[in-house]
Design a protein around this motif. Structure first.
Motif, PDB file in Angstrom:
ATOM      1  N   UNK A 245       0.842  -1.209   0.000  1.00  0.00           N
ATOM      2  CA  UNK A 245       0.000   0.000   0.000  1.00  0.00           C
ATOM      3  C   UNK A 245       0.871   1.250   0.000  1.00  0.00           C
ATOM      4  N   UNK A 246       1.874   1.300   0.873  1.00  0.00           N
ATOM      5  CA  UNK A 246       2.725   2.493   0.953  1.00  0.00           C
ATOM      6  C   UNK A 246       3.611   2.620  -0.283  1.00  0.00           C
ATOM      7  N   UNK A 247       4.088   1.520  -0.808  1.00  0.00           N
ATOM      8  CA  UNK A 247       4.879   1.570  -2.042  1.00  0.00           C
ATOM      9  C   UNK A 247       4.033   2.106  -3.191  1.00  0.00           C
ATOM     10  N   UNK A 248       2.814   1.602  -3.330  1.00  0.00           N
ATOM     11  CA  UNK A 248       1.944   2.047  -4.423  1.00  0.00           C
ATOM     12  C   UNK A 248       1.574   3.517  -4.295  1.00  0.00           C
ATOM     13  N   UNK A 249       1.365   3.992  -3.070  1.00  0.00           N
ATOM     14  CA  UNK A 249       1.041   5.414  -2.883  1.00  0.00           C
ATOM     15  C   UNK A 249       2.210   6.309  -3.305  1.00  0.00           C
ATOM     16  N   UNK A 250       3.431   5.891  -2.990  1.00  0.00           N
ATOM     17  CA  UNK A 250       4.586   6.679  -3.418  1.00  0.00           C
ATOM     18  C   UNK A 250       4.766   6.610  -4.923  1.00  0.00           C
ATOM     19  N   UNK A 251       4.480   5.468  -5.514  1.00  0.00           N
ATOM     20  CA  UNK A 251       4.538   5.380  -6.976  1.00  0.00           C
ATOM     21  C   UNK A 251       3.483   6.276  -7.618  1.00  0.00           C
ATOM     22  N   UNK A 252       2.292   6.292  -7.050  1.00  0.00           N
ATOM     23  CA  UNK A 252       1.229   7.144  -7.568  1.00  0.00           C
ATOM     24  C   UNK A 252       1.628   8.619  -7.461  1.00  0.00           C
ATOM     25  N   UNK A 253       2.366   8.952  -6.401  1.00  0.00           N
ATOM     26  CA  UNK A 253       2.804  10.339  -6.219  1.00  0.00           C
ATOM     27  C   UNK A 253       3.902  10.717  -7.210  1.00  0.00           C
ATOM     28  N   UNK A 254       4.884   9.829  -7.428  1.00  0.00           N
ATOM     29  CA  UNK A 254       6.088  10.194  -8.166  1.00  0.00           C
ATOM     30  C   UNK A 254       6.092   9.764  -9.638  1.00  0.00           C
ATOM     31  N   UNK A 255       5.428   8.681  -9.973  1.00  0.00           N
ATOM     32  CA  UNK A 255       5.525   8.114 -11.320  1.00  0.00           C
ATOM     33  C   UNK A 255       4.255   8.457 -12.099  1.00  0.00           C
ATOM     34  N   UNK A 256       4.396   9.222 -13.161  1.00  0.00           N
ATOM     35  CA  UNK A 256       3.242   9.735 -13.904  1.00  0.00           C
ATOM     36  C   UNK A 256       2.416   8.628 -14.535  1.00  0.00           C
ATOM     37  N   UNK A 257       3.071   7.539 -14.947  1.00  0.00           N
ATOM     38  CA  UNK A 257       2.351   6.459 -15.631  1.00  0.00           C
ATOM     39  C   UNK A 257       1.668   5.497 -14.666  1.00  0.00           C
ATOM     40  N   UNK A 258       1.861   5.685 -13.355  1.00  0.00           N
ATOM     41  CA  UNK A 258       1.201   4.835 -12.361  1.00  0.00           C
ATOM     42  C   UNK A 258      -0.115   5.515 -11.999  1.00  0.00           C
ATOM     43  N   UNK A 259      -1.212   4.946 -12.467  1.00  0.00           N
ATOM     44  CA  UNK A 259      -2.517   5.597 -12.376  1.00  0.00           C
ATOM     45  C   UNK A 259      -3.297   5.131 -11.148  1.00  0.00           C
ATOM     46  N   UNK A 260      -4.337   5.884 -10.828  1.00  0.00           N
ATOM     47  CA  UNK A 260      -5.180   5.562  -9.674  1.00  0.00           C
ATOM     48  C   UNK A 260      -5.847   4.200  -9.825  1.00  0.00           C
ATOM     49  N   UNK A 261      -6.069   3.764 -11.051  1.00  0.00           N
ATOM     50  CA  UNK A 261      -6.702   2.459 -11.278  1.00  0.00           C
ATOM     51  C   UNK A 261      -5.834   1.307 -10.792  1.00  0.00           C
ATOM     52  N   UNK A 262      -4.537   1.552 -10.598  1.00  0.00           N
ATOM     53  CA  UNK A 262      -3.632   0.510 -10.130  1.00  0.00           C
ATOM     54  C   UNK A 262      -3.564   0.437  -8.603  1.00  0.00           C
ATOM     55  N   UNK A 263      -4.207   1.377  -7.947  1.00  0.00           N
ATOM     56  CA  UNK A 263      -4.238   1.367  -6.488  1.00  0.00           C
ATOM     57  C   UNK A 263      -5.361   0.478  -5.988  1.00  0.00           C
ATOM     58  N   UNK A 264      -5.188  -0.159  -4.829  1.00  0.00           N
ATOM     59  CA  UNK A 264      -6.275  -0.973  -4.272  1.00  0.00           C
ATOM     60  C   UNK A 264      -7.437  -0.083  -3.856  1.00  0.00           C
ATOM     61  N   UNK A 265      -8.646  -0.630  -3.752  1.00  0.00           N
ATOM     62  CA  UNK A 265      -9.790   0.176  -3.310  1.00  0.00           C
ATOM     63  C   UNK A 265      -9.556   0.732  -1.900  1.00  0.00           C
TER      64      UNK A 265
END
Length: 296
Positions: A245-265
């Motif tokens: 969860x924390x890794x994905x949130x940082x990816x969502x913050x920093x990596x433009x191609x990591x979209x909200x659809x890739x985050x868990x609900x």
């Protein structure tokens, strides 16, 4: 003729009447929190001193704070990105991987240093009276200081791969706050467990390595599970894994191609919930054994 010796209850009543208390007795939880707050300068100074001394014997000194996760990322890229080709289907794989490695290193090192917080500072614990939670909290702060130092290198590398500051970068602040509370809570819990059972410190590297593989540091969990006949519970467990969860949130913050659809609900609910549960549970669990540290 001397009188009969006092019973233990009579001795206890006599001691209480004259204001004597049990040496090293555990204070109440509110009093313990106040004691910790009064030691905040010591906690900060201890964390900074540990960080400064960590690489004092190395020729490159503090540069190793950045080099260690970068070298790990290079090894993971060669093994997983090239040999196993898990980068296929993952846009911007290098920023994706680096963000995951830096985030995971922060969590794993916080827990690992917390595990050794009491045993590595036993002389201090036995010589001085202070709230013992100061040690794992200070070591968690040390890891946060190291991460913030390393983020400068991460940002520079992100620039090289076309990732530039935007509004979403601000989301890294609450994500790191939740991750810090989560890691500190686990560090407190592991400090108590390892103080009682030192062998846990030898087992933790294997536990953390297994956890890393399940946390999507080197691969995308949604991409890896897509099209596979996995039970729904397994997918939910992988997505709800706090480290992921924390890794994905940082990816969502920093990596433009990591979209909200890739985050868990309900990802922010998960992040805050894990942080509150781990920190509160770990703190209370550590406090309950306060009077035992350094004895025996």
């Amino acid at each position: 003729m001397p009188g009969a010796p006092l019973t233990s209850e009579e001795l206890r009543a006599l001691a209480l009447r004259h204001g004597l208390t049990v040496s090293g007795a555990r204070p109440s939880l509110p009093a313990y929190v106040r004691q910790l707050w009064s030691r905040r300068d010591f906690i900060t100074a201890f964390a900074t001193a540990k960080l400064t001394a960590q690489y004092s014997q190395a020729r490159l000194g503090q540069i190793w704070q950045v080099m260690t996760p970068l070298l790990n990322a290079a090894v993971y890229y060669a093994i997983f990105g090239v040999l196993m080709n898990v980068k296929r289907g993952v846009p911007d794989y290098v920023p994706f991987l680096l963000t995951g490695v830096f985030a995971w290193t922060f969590t794993s090192q916080t827990i690992m240093t917390g595990t050794r917080a009491i045993s590595d500072n036993m002389g201090l614990v036995r010589a001085l009276h202070f709230p013992r939670a100061s040690l794992p909290i200070a070591l968690a702060l040390q890891q946060l200081q190291q991460l913030l130092f390393s983020l400068g290198a991460l940002v520079a590398i992100l620039f090289c791969f076309g990732e530039f500051p935007r509004a979403s970068w601000l989301l890294a602040i609450p994500a790191l706050l939740c991750q810090t509370l989560f890691g500190t809570g686990l560090a407190l819990a592991m400090a108590r467990l390892a103080a009682k059972t030192p062998d846990i410190a030898q087992l933790m590297p294997f536990v953390l390595r297994s956890w890393m593989y399940a946390s999507g540091v080197m691969w995308s969990i949604p991409h890896l599970t897509q099209g596979r006949d996995l039970p729904h519970g397994v997918i939910v467990a992988l997505q709800s894994n706090p480290a992921a969860v924390y890794i994905d949130l940082l990816r969502f913050a920093f990596v433009d191609s990591f979209h909200a659809s890739q985050l868990p609900p309900h990802v922010w609910v998960l992040a805050a919930g894990w942080a509150a549960l781990a920190f509160t549970g770990g703190f209370v669990y550590f406090w309950k054994a306060e009077e035992t540290y350094g004895r025996g």
